[in-house]
Scaffold this active site. Sequence first.
Site, PDB file in Angstrom:
ATOM      1  N   GLY A  28      34.102  48.299  44.088  1.00  0.00           N
ATOM      2  CA  GLY A  28      35.309  48.498  43.296  1.00  0.00           C
ATOM      3  C   GLY A  28      35.846  47.173  42.804  1.00  0.00           C
ATOM      4  O   GLY A  28      36.197  47.026  41.635  1.00  0.00           O
ATOM      5  N   GLU A  81      29.424  39.204  48.687  1.00  0.00           N
ATOM      6  CA  GLU A  81      29.597  40.019  49.886  1.00  0.00           C
ATOM      7  C   GLU A  81      28.649  41.208  49.833  1.00  0.00           C
ATOM      8  O   GLU A  81      28.565  41.878  48.808  1.00  0.00           O
ATOM      9  CB  GLU A  81      31.041  40.521  50.006  1.00  0.00           C
ATOM     10  CG  GLU A  81      31.297  41.185  51.344  1.00  0.00           C
ATOM     11  CD  GLU A  81      32.757  41.601  51.542  1.00  0.00           C
ATOM     12  OE1 GLU A  81      33.053  42.190  52.589  1.00  0.00           O
ATOM     13  OE2 GLU A  81      33.574  41.350  50.654  1.00  0.00           O
ATOM     14  N   MET A 111      36.268  42.630  44.257  1.00  0.00           N
ATOM     15  CA  MET A 111      35.907  41.617  45.251  1.00  0.00           C
ATOM     16  C   MET A 111      36.962  40.535  45.285  1.00  0.00           C
ATOM     17  O   MET A 111      37.349  40.000  44.249  1.00  0.00           O
ATOM     18  CB  MET A 111      34.525  41.041  44.912  1.00  0.00           C
ATOM     19  CG  MET A 111      34.028  40.017  45.909  1.00  0.00           C
ATOM     20  SD  MET A 111      33.839  40.737  47.567  1.00  0.00           S
ATOM     21  CE  MET A 111      34.263  39.321  48.574  1.00  0.00           C
ATOM     22  N   GLU A 112      37.401  40.189  46.513  1.00  0.00           N
ATOM     23  CA  GLU A 112      38.561  39.333  46.715  1.00  0.00           C
ATOM     24  C   GLU A 112      38.241  37.849  46.720  1.00  0.00           C
ATOM     25  O   GLU A 112      38.953  37.063  47.369  1.00  0.00           O
ATOM     26  CB  GLU A 112      39.241  39.704  48.038  1.00  0.00           C
ATOM     27  CG  GLU A 112      38.442  39.377  49.312  1.00  0.00           C
ATOM     28  CD  GLU A 112      37.560  40.505  49.812  1.00  0.00           C
ATOM     29  OE1 GLU A 112      37.173  40.487  50.993  1.00  0.00           O
ATOM     30  OE2 GLU A 112      37.238  41.400  49.011  1.00  0.00           O
ATOM     31  N   ASN A 113      37.208  37.389  46.034  1.00  0.00           N
ATOM     32  CA  ASN A 113      36.855  35.968  46.025  1.00  0.00           C
ATOM     33  C   ASN A 113      38.112  35.101  45.868  1.00  0.00           C
ATOM     34  O   ASN A 113      38.965  35.381  45.034  1.00  0.00           O
ATOM     35  CB  ASN A 113      35.913  35.663  44.860  1.00  0.00           C
ATOM     36  CG  ASN A 113      34.786  36.665  44.766  1.00  0.00           C
ATOM     37  OD1 ASN A 113      34.014  36.831  45.687  1.00  0.00           O
ATOM     38  ND2 ASN A 113      34.703  37.357  43.635  1.00  0.00           N
ATOM     39  N   HIS A 124      45.114  45.673  46.767  1.00  0.00           N
ATOM     40  CA  HIS A 124      44.164  45.517  47.869  1.00  0.00           C
ATOM     41  C   HIS A 124      43.503  44.141  47.825  1.00  0.00           C
ATOM     42  O   HIS A 124      43.457  43.426  48.841  1.00  0.00           O
ATOM     43  CB  HIS A 124      43.112  46.622  47.785  1.00  0.00           C
ATOM     44  CG  HIS A 124      42.092  46.588  48.877  1.00  0.00           C
ATOM     45  ND1 HIS A 124      42.174  47.383  49.997  1.00  0.00           N
ATOM     46  CD2 HIS A 124      40.957  45.849  49.034  1.00  0.00           C
ATOM     47  CE1 HIS A 124      41.145  47.140  50.790  1.00  0.00           C
ATOM     48  NE2 HIS A 124      40.385  46.213  50.220  1.00  0.00           N
ATOM     49  N   GLU A 125      42.983  43.773  46.669  1.00  0.00           N
ATOM     50  CA  GLU A 125      42.266  42.493  46.581  1.00  0.00           C
ATOM     51  C   GLU A 125      43.223  41.316  46.741  1.00  0.00           C
ATOM     52  O   GLU A 125      42.873  40.296  47.349  1.00  0.00           O
ATOM     53  CB  GLU A 125      41.505  42.393  45.257  1.00  0.00           C
ATOM     54  CG  GLU A 125      40.519  43.528  45.008  1.00  0.00           C
ATOM     55  CD  GLU A 125      39.573  43.791  46.170  1.00  0.00           C
ATOM     56  OE1 GLU A 125      39.171  42.832  46.860  1.00  0.00           O
ATOM     57  OE2 GLU A 125      39.234  44.974  46.395  1.00  0.00           O
ATOM     58  N   GLU A 166      38.991  45.013  56.217  1.00  0.00           N
ATOM     59  CA  GLU A 166      39.071  46.133  55.283  1.00  0.00           C
ATOM     60  C   GLU A 166      40.028  47.230  55.741  1.00  0.00           C
ATOM     61  O   GLU A 166      40.823  47.747  54.956  1.00  0.00           O
ATOM     62  CB  GLU A 166      37.675  46.706  55.029  1.00  0.00           C
ATOM     63  CG  GLU A 166      36.730  45.757  54.319  1.00  0.00           C
ATOM     64  CD  GLU A 166      37.240  45.285  52.960  1.00  0.00           C
ATOM     65  OE1 GLU A 166      38.201  45.874  52.423  1.00  0.00           O
ATOM     66  OE2 GLU A 166      36.668  44.302  52.438  1.00  0.00           O
ATOM     67  N   HIS A 219      44.046  40.765  50.372  1.00  0.00           N
ATOM     68  CA  HIS A 219      42.948  40.125  51.102  1.00  0.00           C
ATOM     69  C   HIS A 219      43.134  38.608  51.186  1.00  0.00           C
ATOM     70  O   HIS A 219      42.503  37.964  52.038  1.00  0.00           O
ATOM     71  CB  HIS A 219      41.616  40.402  50.399  1.00  0.00           C
ATOM     72  CG  HIS A 219      40.862  41.567  50.962  1.00  0.00           C
ATOM     73  ND1 HIS A 219      40.675  41.762  52.312  1.00  0.00           N
ATOM     74  CD2 HIS A 219      40.205  42.593  50.347  1.00  0.00           C
ATOM     75  CE1 HIS A 219      39.952  42.848  52.512  1.00  0.00           C
ATOM     76  NE2 HIS A 219      39.667  43.378  51.341  1.00  0.00           N
TER      77      HIS A 219
END
Length: 870
Positions: A251, A107, A253-255, A287-288, A310, A291
């Site tokens: 910070g 991303e 990443m929500e892969n 947060h992740e 976001e 997502h």
Amino acid sequence: MDFDIRNGKTFVTSSLTIVKNTGKGDLVLDGEADALTLLSITLNEKELVEGNDYTIDGDTLIISKSLLPSDDDAKAVLKTRVEICPEENTQLSGLYKSGSMYCTQCEAMGFRRITYYPDRPDNMAIFDSVRIEADKEAYPVLLGNGNKLEGGDVEGSEERHYAVWEDPFPKPSYLFCIVAGKLGSVSSSYTTVPSGREVHLEVFSEPENVSKLGHALESLKKSMKWDEDTFGLEYDLDVYNVVAVNDFNMGAMENKGLNVFNTAYCLADPKSATDSDYERIESVIGHEYFHNWTGNRVTCRDWFQLTLKEGLTVYRDQEFSGDMMQSHAVKRIEDVSSLRGRQFAEDAGPMSHPVRPDSYISMDNFYTATVYSKGAEVVRMYRTLLGKDGFRKGMDLYFERHDGNAVTCDDFLSAMGDANGVDLSQFSRWYQTNGTPTVKYSSKYDDETKTFYLTLSQESNSEDPLLIPISVGLLDKASGEEVVATKVLELKEKEQTFEFDGLKGDVLPSLLRGFSAPVKLVRAEPDASSEEEDLAFLAARDTDGFNRWEAGQKLYTSLIFQTLEGKQDEGKTLDYVEEAFGRALNMDGNDYSIQAYALTLPSESTLAEEMTVVDPVALHKARGDVRKSLARKYFSEISAKYDELTKAMESSSSGEDIKLDATSIGQRRLRNVLLGYLCCVKDTPEEREAASKLAMKQFESSFGMTDRYSALNCLASMDGEESVVARRDVALQKFFDDADGDALVLNKWFMCQALADLPDVLDRVKALVKHHDFTLTNPNRCSSLISAFTMNAAHFHAEDGEGYKFLGDITAQVDKLNPQLSSRMGRGLIQWRKYSEERGASMKAALQELADMKPISSDLFEVVSLGLKE
């Protein structure tokens, strides 16, 4: 896809099944010329010829439409093989090497640095087979998105092994991820409710970091349960992996099924992490994870819609953190303080943009406080307008309509409106309006009719009025009792008057409770003495915790600006402030965090947003003078409270076990605020000696990082007598030695020196740039020194302009390595219009030097161009 990882180069083979869509043109695939070397390309096993069948135009690969399927149901398989070099990828975008592991960050536009592909968020595909092959001894762990299908030794090779992963859910390429490395881990399991799916959870990092992964794992379990309880959302795969990486631009990443985290947001133990670190890790883990639904299952149609995932997910993690803290007031104070310090400044500068930007050169530049934090405020306004149940109905309909699709902010708004039977078309203006709106208020009470009239008006960059929710409560002026509980007023016109009847006497409004909208609230007709009297009343009696804190902050602000202008003795402001401070100091109960924030003055960045022309040096002095005057007046009370907390904490502690409950965190937070007050009294040799001894005592006696680092920050700004300087230098050296190479602890060591209030701090920062543990290639390390120094406003903005030259020089160096990082650093210079003519000229000159660089990355070029734009 197939990844063949070798030392110095990696071969990526990609097989794309393509079908006809509504377009009739050529097939255009995104790539990046300086990252990819095309080795072969076939369509339905036929080798394609460059110039005849395809062309490479800059960063794109274009396949002639004449070769593509013409029937609606026809398919073709496009196979490419490219060579990339992760070891030389200092941009940390695409596939790169961090320490001893390989990992990806795709991303927003990293996948095109891995292979040729339609690298857009609306192009959702099933990655049904991702094979990773690497040296078995060097990279024993091979991870991918989704569920693992198989793995083992490579046939004919004892040294190499492979793993194959499948993600059954369609996803855009920005969510793609692989990791290969020699990693340690902690693991557990979670059973989802109500379906009962058994999910394997595992958090990975380098073997030496395994002892610091437990908090992240527990935070993940809390996040999964919270999302089930709050929104009815379950996890949908059999495995959830998290990998902590030292070199990372973001910070986390929500892969899908394989989150990658910056180590700063994943690793924690009492010796290396502060309470704020622990809270931040819990928040970012949440947060992740959140997502998975708000970003992965439902994603963005295009990058202009970034706030759709976001802003919504930040709102969700804020609510999660408030529940975990057991104090939404504390969380709200923290979030609004951050919003005002960062996002309001962005709104007022050349990078100002709506939460849904309308243009960009580099999308990486729009991962901003506006998109994230203000975007979260926009989502919160839905919740305020619709209520808890109405918001949940809107979320349910949003997922029902759009699961598995790439959608827009308008789709979210429609779901919220349709689920509740309300017209939200006016609310949509928030998505296209930049800047911070201002709401003005005036009021009057009619004693005859016992009616209170509240008039609100709005000003913004929108041509038409916004829909602004204003949460209001009324307090009786005579008794201080709340006579009208919080209700939401909908400000829809340029000006509206709201009536409250049936009252027994005159009232004082408590406006914008809980900060119900991201606006600036001001009186229609300023009257400083009357306003301060009202603020003193609210600071003492408001039933809304946030607004009680807010009233105190406004009193502090007024006194600081009076001090700045030399007008402190002209009114009752000092009396009001001292009364509010004294009341906060003697607050009953055990909500220590609220008490700590009530005693904390507004930050210099927040104060600067109230100034037309900012003088950072004078502002720093004025704030410091107010802080010092309060410390002197209440010194014995502050000292007694500090000692009381110290004894309470000692009696409840158990050796090296640091408690992370709200009470214990609050006690440490309050004691460290008090330490700051005690250590700011240092005008005489005797005071400096006493302050340095107190800070040193806490530094030496503290096991946990929270108390130790707070003491170190106090010591880092100590100067004067030889004994005082000796304590400072001993503490800094001790902290460095005890770090023993721990990267996150060393980041703190660099940062506290960059933020020190010392006359020669810039020289010290320049010396630290040459330190053997400093590097420009690691974003965390670079930010901990360079970006931290830019936040040390009084010294960065020194009148000689040397701070600007230093930042410009470093930014130019970083741009050759990591454009995402250099563009963030360059923003430290773009607010030159807010400063004096002399400072502004120096900042602009540094910007111009960056603009004149050849070559310059598109990321940095966009920032400096906006900064220089007249």
